[in-house]
Design a protein around this motif. Sequence first.
Motif, PDB file in Angstrom:
ATOM      1  N   ASP A 290      43.179  48.462  55.640  1.00  0.00           N
ATOM      2  CA  ASP A 290      44.881  48.615  55.813  1.00  0.00           C
ATOM      3  C   ASP A 290      45.188  48.228  57.344  1.00  0.00           C
ATOM      4  N   THR A 291      46.422  48.245  57.440  1.00  0.00           N
ATOM      5  CA  THR A 291      46.979  48.080  58.330  1.00  0.00           C
ATOM      6  C   THR A 291      48.549  48.328  58.202  1.00  0.00           C
ATOM      7  N   PHE A 292      49.271  49.172  59.156  1.00  0.00           N
ATOM      8  CA  PHE A 292      50.348  49.505  58.938  1.00  0.00           C
ATOM      9  C   PHE A 292      51.652  48.935  60.422  1.00  0.00           C
ATOM     10  N   VAL A 293      52.465  48.723  60.440  1.00  0.00           N
ATOM     11  CA  VAL A 293      53.284  48.351  61.776  1.00  0.00           C
ATOM     12  C   VAL A 293      54.738  49.477  61.744  1.00  0.00           C
ATOM     13  N   HIS A 294      54.754  50.256  62.535  1.00  0.00           N
ATOM     14  CA  HIS A 294      55.985  51.325  62.038  1.00  0.00           C
ATOM     15  C   HIS A 294      57.261  50.485  62.355  1.00  0.00           C
ATOM     16  N   PRO A 295      58.250  50.501  61.744  1.00  0.00           N
ATOM     17  CA  PRO A 295      59.372  49.354  61.756  1.00  0.00           C
ATOM     18  C   PRO A 295      59.935  49.766  63.020  1.00  0.00           C
ATOM     19  N   LYS A 296      60.150  51.198  63.199  1.00  0.00           N
ATOM     20  CA  LYS A 296      61.039  51.738  64.400  1.00  0.00           C
ATOM     21  C   LYS A 296      60.234  51.761  65.890  1.00  0.00           C
ATOM     22  N   THR A 297      58.997  52.412  65.962  1.00  0.00           N
ATOM     23  CA  THR A 297      58.943  52.297  67.140  1.00  0.00           C
ATOM     24  C   THR A 297      57.095  50.995  67.373  1.00  0.00           C
ATOM     25  N   LYS A 298      56.997  50.722  66.230  1.00  0.00           N
ATOM     26  CA  LYS A 298      56.360  49.152  66.900  1.00  0.00           C
ATOM     27  C   LYS A 298      54.718  49.886  67.377  1.00  0.00           C
ATOM     28  N   ARG A 299      54.405  50.860  66.187  1.00  0.00           N
ATOM     29  CA  ARG A 299      53.144  51.371  67.106  1.00  0.00           C
ATOM     30  C   ARG A 299      52.029  51.306  65.508  1.00  0.00           C
ATOM     31  N   LEU A 300      51.004  50.136  65.364  1.00  0.00           N
ATOM     32  CA  LEU A 300      50.152  50.284  64.598  1.00  0.00           C
ATOM     33  C   LEU A 300      49.014  51.117  64.858  1.00  0.00           C
ATOM     34  N   SER A 301      48.697  51.066  63.164  1.00  0.00           N
ATOM     35  CA  SER A 301      48.078  52.466  62.554  1.00  0.00           C
ATOM     36  C   SER A 301      46.939  51.010  61.828  1.00  0.00           C
ATOM     37  N   ASN A 302      45.709  51.223  61.882  1.00  0.00           N
ATOM     38  CA  ASN A 302      44.572  50.937  61.126  1.00  0.00           C
ATOM     39  C   ASN A 302      44.033  51.362  60.865  1.00  0.00           C
ATOM     40  N   CYS A 303      43.099  51.639  59.408  1.00  0.00           N
ATOM     41  CA  CYS A 303      42.310  52.382  58.480  1.00  0.00           C
ATOM     42  C   CYS A 303      41.206  51.755  58.054  1.00  0.00           C
ATOM     43  N   PHE A 304      40.495  52.526  58.561  1.00  0.00           N
ATOM     44  CA  PHE A 304      39.224  51.712  58.440  1.00  0.00           C
ATOM     45  C   PHE A 304      38.417  52.838  57.194  1.00  0.00           C
ATOM     46  N   ARG A 305      37.645  52.072  56.712  1.00  0.00           N
ATOM     47  CA  ARG A 305      36.327  53.267  55.607  1.00  0.00           C
ATOM     48  C   ARG A 305      34.818  52.891  56.079  1.00  0.00           C
ATOM     49  N   ILE A 306      34.356  54.138  56.146  1.00  0.00           N
ATOM     50  CA  ILE A 306      33.028  54.129  56.713  1.00  0.00           C
ATOM     51  C   ILE A 306      32.494  54.895  56.142  1.00  0.00           C
ATOM     52  N   SER A 307      31.249  53.446  55.612  1.00  0.00           N
ATOM     53  CA  SER A 307      29.909  54.150  54.596  1.00  0.00           C
ATOM     54  C   SER A 307      29.271  54.683  55.347  1.00  0.00           C
ATOM     55  N   TYR A 308      28.693  55.953  54.439  1.00  0.00           N
ATOM     56  CA  TYR A 308      27.753  56.366  54.649  1.00  0.00           C
ATOM     57  C   TYR A 308      26.322  56.076  54.135  1.00  0.00           C
ATOM     58  N   ARG A 309      25.545  56.079  54.401  1.00  0.00           N
ATOM     59  CA  ARG A 309      23.851  56.756  53.474  1.00  0.00           C
ATOM     60  C   ARG A 309      22.124  56.692  54.332  1.00  0.00           C
ATOM     61  N   SER A 310      21.754  57.083  53.072  1.00  0.00           N
ATOM     62  CA  SER A 310      20.076  57.439  54.153  1.00  0.00           C
ATOM     63  C   SER A 310      19.334  56.598  52.873  1.00  0.00           C
ATOM     64  N   MET A 311      18.349  55.978  53.130  1.00  0.00           N
ATOM     65  CA  MET A 311      17.630  55.683  52.080  1.00  0.00           C
ATOM     66  C   MET A 311      16.678  56.682  51.997  1.00  0.00           C
ATOM     67  N   ASP A 312      16.055  57.511  52.326  1.00  0.00           N
ATOM     68  CA  ASP A 312      15.163  58.702  52.370  1.00  0.00           C
ATOM     69  C   ASP A 312      15.872  60.178  51.624  1.00  0.00           C
ATOM     70  N   ARG A 313      16.643  59.898  52.105  1.00  0.00           N
ATOM     71  CA  ARG A 313      17.549  61.005  51.342  1.00  0.00           C
ATOM     72  C   ARG A 313      19.059  61.415  50.924  1.00  0.00           C
TER      73      ARG A 313
END
Length: 79
Positions: free
Chosen positions: A31-54
């Motif tokens: 997701d992304t969001f630009v604040h209407p007054k400050t015009k500051r850009l915010s990004n939302c990232f999802r980080i997926s972690y996985r181990s194949m052995d545990r």
Amino acid sequence: DDVGKPFHPNDLNEVVRDVAGDLVERVELVDTFVHPKTKRLSNCFRISYRSMDRSLTNEEIDLLQNEVRTVVSEKLGVE
């Protein structure tokens, strides 16, 4: 040091993989969001972690996430 350089999502991918290595399965912009007054850009990232052995513990992931936040702030100059 890349502080002051325009942010690119690939920069985040690189930092996350540097911190968490092979435990990172995916980094995706959800997701992304630009604040209407400050015009500051915010990004939302999802980080997926996985181990194949545990199963990963919440504590392990919390430590990785905190390190990712610290390194992203220091290297990329983002909050």
